[in-house]
Design an enzyme around this catalytic site. Structure first.
Site, mmCIF file in Angstrom:
data_model
loop_
_atom_site.group_PDB
_atom_site.id
_atom_site.type_symbol
_atom_site.label_atom_id
_atom_site.label_comp_id
_atom_site.label_asym_id
_atom_site.label_seq_id
_atom_site.Cartn_x
_atom_site.Cartn_y
_atom_site.Cartn_z
ATOM 1 N N ASP A 261 0.812 -1.214 0.000
ATOM 2 C CA ASP A 261 0.000 0.000 0.000
ATOM 3 C C ASP A 261 0.843 1.260 0.000
ATOM 4 O OD1 ASP A 261 0.995 -0.280 2.510
ATOM 5 O OD2 ASP A 261 -0.931 -0.402 3.533
ATOM 6 N N LYS A 395 -15.040 -1.829 3.118
ATOM 7 C CA LYS A 395 -14.369 -2.259 1.899
ATOM 8 C C LYS A 395 -15.473 -2.722 0.952
ATOM 9 C CE LYS A 395 -10.167 -3.701 4.322
ATOM 10 N NZ LYS A 395 -9.358 -4.845 4.809
#
Length: 482
Positions: A261, A395
């Site tokens: 990330d 999410k």
């Protein structure tokens, strides 16, 4: 021959468009005559553009690669107003309570990770079910796909197939209404105020997202003292680059390798070592009073039975540093006292309800449910009833449609929870969650480090939205929890 190939061969999509356009064209000419306009061509063009009702004429999917080089699904949804593209992310881990990401499983192709079945389901099943539909009817479109799938976890068509189409339809709906995507999302949810979220930047990465020995998944910062999103992004970027210098000084240039990330992944195993690095970087920025810290623990990844192995990534130490649930609580208390920690994500295993409930009751910080909830309405409902946490990490690919995402955000807000819209470790250049965070006024967005194109796609879109809103832009800032 597939359904989509049949439609293309016989030009059925084009015939739908021609039939609609012919009727509207005649109406436009008559309107121009009645208006006695000086520029009939321009008048007719504008009239037709506004009058032609938008319908879905074609849905075409393909397999692309995410930021980890792993296949994912991309969709082009066609209407008589344009082509609308969407792609879906994927996480490093998945759980039994989330919607199923359909993969082929053929080890000889992309190590079993190809998504050709999901693509085929879009091209041959979903497409024919949606052609002719009004793209503004988001809930109906999503329900048609859910009914077509016929499973609780979307395992027949694949959540990756359904979500890609759902997002593309949402974009098409916004264009039909001639409003920005975030405004369309706000309308769908009944949200009356638009809100720029505070960015939760990843600075240090560990866990499954990096190759170092750090057990916890990430250390993040929240620029709570910033007055605008633009200022928040500047603070995040500058802190990130100061951290790079700090790590280089202590561990050399090799310590500045990054995780999936974008966060730095120095060779550390201690959470305190990571927090000290971040604290020093914050001190060098001059923004010390404007920055708070968040920790993403992802404790499920190193829970063995009822114990937590903080050295699970260090082979010669694994099993020597087990901590009980109470030990973890004591550790979190110390960290919140010693560092400006205001949010902890997944501090315990996804089934360790006892300890997460007790820790949340202490009111020390925001307690975010990720693996605990998996964006699953039933899990969220239980957590609300038991006061197991006080924030939802959403999410979207764990739930599978835009409509269902809106519904769980409403659940969380009704419970006075915080909501964090989140990226995944396998991302694309899709910026949809930026508009989603503004339209649903979630107040927080977690899109990774302030680097790498697939992460900055979200942050840069928020910059554009803030500029577009101008004086109407409201940035959450210090009120990020309220």
């Amino acid at each position: 021959m597939s359904v989509q190939e049949y439609l293309d061969k016989h030009m059925l999509s084009r015939r739908i468009e021609d039939a609609v356009n012919a009727a509207v064209r005649e109406d436009a000419v008559n309107a121009a005559v009645r208006a006695k306009t000086l520029d009939p061509v321009l008048f007719i063009s504008n009239h037709m553009r506004k009058s032609v009702p938008s319908v879905i004429t074609k849905v075409k999917a393909r397999q692309i690669l995410d930021s980890r080089g792993i296949p994912t699904v991309e969709v082009d949804l066609h209407t008589n107003k344009g082509v609308f593209r969407a792609s879906v992310p994927s996480g490093a881990s998945s759980g039994m309570y989330e919607a199923i990401e359909l993969r082929d499983g053929e080890k000889g192709t992309y190590l079993g990770n190809s998504v050709n079945r999901a693509v085929k389901n879009i091209n041959e099943k979903i497409s024919v079910a949606l052609v002719g539909m009004d793209p503004t009817l988001q809930s109906q479109i999503d329900q048609i796909m859910i009914d077509l799938d016929r499973t609780e976890n979307k395992s027949e068509l694949g959540a990756n197939a359904i979500l890609a189409v759902s997002i593309a339809a949402c974009k098409a709906g916004a264009t039909e209404k001639e409003v920005p995507l975030y405004k369309h999302i706000a309308d769908l949810s009944g949200q009356t105020s638009l809100l720029l979220p505070i960015p939760v930047f990843t600075l240090v990465t560990g866990g499954k997202h990096a190759g170092n020995n750090l057990a916890i998944q990430e250390i993040m910062i929240l620029p709570v003292g910033s007055k605008t999103f633009e200022e928040a992004l500047q603070i995040g970027s500058e802190t990130y680059h100061h951290l790079k210098v700090v790590i280089t000084e202590k561990y050399g240039a090799y310590g500045c390798n990054v995780g999936e990330d974008g966060g730095f992944a120095p060779d550390i195993s201690s959470l305190r070592d990571g927090l000290d690095l971040v604290q020093e970087a914050i001190g060098r920025t001059g923004y010390k009073e404007k920055i708070k810290i968040a920790i993403g623990v992802a404790a499920t990844e190193f829970c063995i039975g009822t114990k937590y192995d903080l050295d699970f990534k260090t082979p010669n130490k694994s099993g020597q540093n087990f901590k009980s649930g109470q030990d973890m609580i004591d550790m979190y208390k110390e960290l919140c006292a010693d560092y400006p920690v205001v949010s902890i994500e997944d501090p315990f295993d996804k089934e360790d309800w006892e300890h997460v409930k007790y820790f949340s009751s202490l009111g020390m910080c925001q307690v975010v449910g990720d693996d605990l909830l998996m964006s699953n309405p039933k899990r969220i409902e239980r957590a609300i009833q038991e006061n197991a946490c006080n924030a939802l990490l959403l999410k979207v690919n764990q739930i599978g449609t835009v409509t269902e995402a809106i519904e769980v955000v409403k659940m969380a807000k009704d419970a006075q929870w915080g909501v964090v819209i989140s990226q995944r470790s396998g991302e694309t250049e899709e910026s949809f969650i930026a508009d989603l965070s503004v339209g649903l006024a979630t107040g927080q967005i977690k899109a990774g480090a302030p680097c790498r194109g697939e992460r900055l796609a979200k942050y840069n879109q928020l910059l554009r939205i803030e500029q577009e809103l101008g004086d109407q832009a409201f940035y959450i800032g210090e009120k990020w929890r309220t």
